[in-house]
Structures are given as structure tokens and as C-alpha cells.
Design an enzyme around this catalytic site. Structure first.
Site, PDB file in Angstrom:
ATOM      1  N   ILE A  74       0.889  -1.154   0.000  1.00 40.90           N
ATOM      2  CA  ILE A  74       0.000   0.000   0.000  1.00 40.90           C
ATOM      3  C   ILE A  74       0.934   1.212   0.000  1.00 40.90           C
ATOM      4  CG2 ILE A  74      -0.201   0.014   2.530  1.00 40.90           C
ATOM      5  CD1 ILE A  74      -3.029   1.076   2.256  1.00 40.90           C
ATOM      6  N   SER A  75       0.657   2.166  -0.871  1.00 36.70           N
ATOM      7  CA  SER A  75       1.535   3.330  -1.008  1.00 36.70           C
ATOM      8  C   SER A  75       1.526   4.203   0.232  1.00 36.70           C
ATOM      9  CB  SER A  75       1.101   4.176  -2.211  1.00 36.70           C
ATOM     10  OG  SER A  75       1.242   3.449  -3.400  1.00 36.70           O
TER      11      SER A  75
END
Length: 186
Positions: A47-48
Site C-alpha cells: 500500500i503506497s
């Protein structure tokens, strides 16, 4: 959440407050959910960082593709991942199509998003490099990951006046270096 005050507009900040990042992570990582760091979501993916997600959405919203309501029109997201960015986009867009190529992540995103009842968010399983022609044209296209170039299908499916935001490899000496590419279709 201290960085929310300096990110985006009021609508974007509202989305960041409404979508709880920890709900998209394994419980073992929930205590790190609000740190500005990428975290594993399985299948070799992450997940960024929250600031990267916020910046990409902010760049989309700075384009000329906002509707009268202040929301983006139809948006295509390439790379659903765990569904976090798709959920955020649903709060600042009229309609979102989000496509994921990894079956396990697609299924996980569906489970993460289902309780939120986001009627304007459509999750799709498929190869994002081809975009999603059935929903085109898009006022905005955003990619969670990128390569060396933007696939032609994305540009073909972007509406006139639309904006595309995607990370691309910079070709710098250090491997893995990327920059955000912003394309406005005139």
C-alpha cells in the site's frame, strides 16, 4: 493525520478522514497504518505511502476535469491493490472504475470495500495495461504503479480535457527511481 491540513482541498481532506487506512491492512500492521510509509499487503505488493496517495489525488484534482459539484467525473484507477486509494477516489469522484490484475488482491479489495457500501465504485479483475474501454472516456486516470512508459490504451481512453497521473521509471542510475508523470489531454 497531521499532514491532512496541508494536503489538497477540503473535499480531499474529507475523504482522507472518512477512509480509515488501518482497515485495509493486516491487523498486525494496523499500528503502523498512519505512518508515512509503504506497507505490505500480500502478493509481493504494498500500500503506497499516505502522502504519495494524497499527492496523486491532489494532482488529479488540479486538472481541468472537475465537475460542477467539485468532484472528478469518471475515473479509472489502474492497480486496485487492497482498495484504499479506490475508496478515497470514490469520495472525490462521480464514478470510479478500479482494475486489479492479481486475483488475491482483487478479492481482498472487494472484502475491504464491501462494508463501506460505495455505490459509485466498480472493482474489476483484469490487466490494467489495457485500461477498461467499456467505461471510457475517463476524465481522470490514475495508476498505482508504473513502468517505463504509459500504455497507449490509457491515453486513448482519457477524455479530451482529462488528466492522467502515473509513476514512471526515470532511467536514473539508481534502480527503482520513479517520478510522477502528469499528462493533460488537450
Amino acid at each position: 493525520c497531521g499532514q491532512l491540513a496541508v494536503v489538497g482541498d477540503q473535499q480531499q481532506r474529507g475523504a482522507l478522514l472518512a477512509v480509515e487506512r488501518h482497515k485495509f491492512l493486516d491487523t498486525a500492521l494496523a499500528n503502523q497504518a498512519y505512518e508515512d510509509t509503504s506497507l505490505p499487503i500480500g502478493f509481493g505488493q504494498t500500500i503506497s505511502k499516505p502522502n504519495v496517495v494524497a499527492r496523486m489525488i491532489e494532482l488529479l484534482r488540479q486538472g481541468k476535469n472537475l465537475r460542477i459539484t467539485g468532484k472528478l467525473g469518471r475515473v479509472l484507477e489502474i492497480g486496485t491493490g487492497c482498495g484504499y486509494q479506490a475508496a478515497l477516489l470514490s469520495h472525490v469522484s462521480q464514478e470510479v472504475y478500479s482494475i486489479e490484475r492479481i486475483k488475491g488482491l482483487y478479492e481482498r479489495a472487494r472484502e475491504n470495500i464491501r462494508p463501506m457500501r460505495l455505490g459509485n465504485l466498480h472493482l474489476l479483475f483484469g490487466d490494467g495495461r489495457d485500461g477498461y474501454a467499456a467505461g471510457a472516456p475517463y476524465g481522470a486516470i490514475i495508476a498505482a504503479a508504473g513502468g517505463e512508459a504509459v500504455p497507449p490504451a490509457w491515453l486513448d481512453q482519457l477524455a479530451i480535457g482529462g488528466r492522467l497521473v502515473a509513476p514512471v521509471s526515470t532511467g536514473a542510475l539508481s534502480a527503482g527511481t520513479q517520478a510522477l508523470l502528469v499528462v493533460d489531454k488537450l
